[in-house]
Design a protein around this motif. Sequence first.
Motif, PDB file in Angstrom:
ATOM      1  N   LYS A 186       0.797  -1.179  -0.128  1.00 21.65           N
ATOM      2  CA  LYS A 186      -0.102  -0.135   0.090  1.00 21.65           C
ATOM      3  C   LYS A 186       0.751   1.142  -0.112  1.00 21.65           C
ATOM      4  N   GLU A 187       2.100   1.128   0.471  1.00 22.47           N
ATOM      5  CA  GLU A 187       2.854   2.184   0.470  1.00 22.47           C
ATOM      6  C   GLU A 187       3.600   2.806  -0.676  1.00 22.47           C
TER       7      GLU A 187
ATOM      8  N   ASN B  30       3.191   3.562  -4.359  1.00 20.36           N
ATOM      9  CA  ASN B  30       2.294   4.218  -5.485  1.00 20.36           C
ATOM     10  C   ASN B  30       2.938   4.641  -6.595  1.00 20.36           C
TER      11      ASN B  30
ATOM     12  N   THR C 202      -3.645   9.320  -1.610  1.00 16.47           N
ATOM     13  CA  THR C 202      -2.274   9.357  -0.973  1.00 16.47           C
ATOM     14  C   THR C 202      -2.276   7.830  -0.183  1.00 16.47           C
ATOM     15  N   ARG C 203      -1.362   7.583   0.933  1.00 21.07           N
ATOM     16  CA  ARG C 203      -1.301   6.247   1.592  1.00 21.07           C
ATOM     17  C   ARG C 203      -2.572   6.320   2.640  1.00 21.07           C
TER      18      ARG C 203
END
Length: 83
Positions: free
Chosen positions: A7-8, A10, A64-65
């Motif tokens: 998930k971190e 991108n 964003t995260r």
Amino acid sequence: MPENQSKEENPILTKTVAEAFASSDRAANRIILMGAPTWVKGMIHRLHILGVAEVGMWSPILPTRQPGEAIALLVHPRRENRD
């Protein structure tokens, strides 16, 4: 998002942020908007109405995260002083 991608990570957001802060031959002013996606979109339109920047000059609004948070970037070349 692919299951093997954390998930971190991108890559689109990372590339956009990196390009916005990359050194260039010309000095630039930068504006970063972060918040709820609807707020970011609304602020882009308010800044347009105020004559700060055209809507199309902004990066795409990207997540964003943080869940429910988005980011948009504007890089505007500085004008030379005309004293």
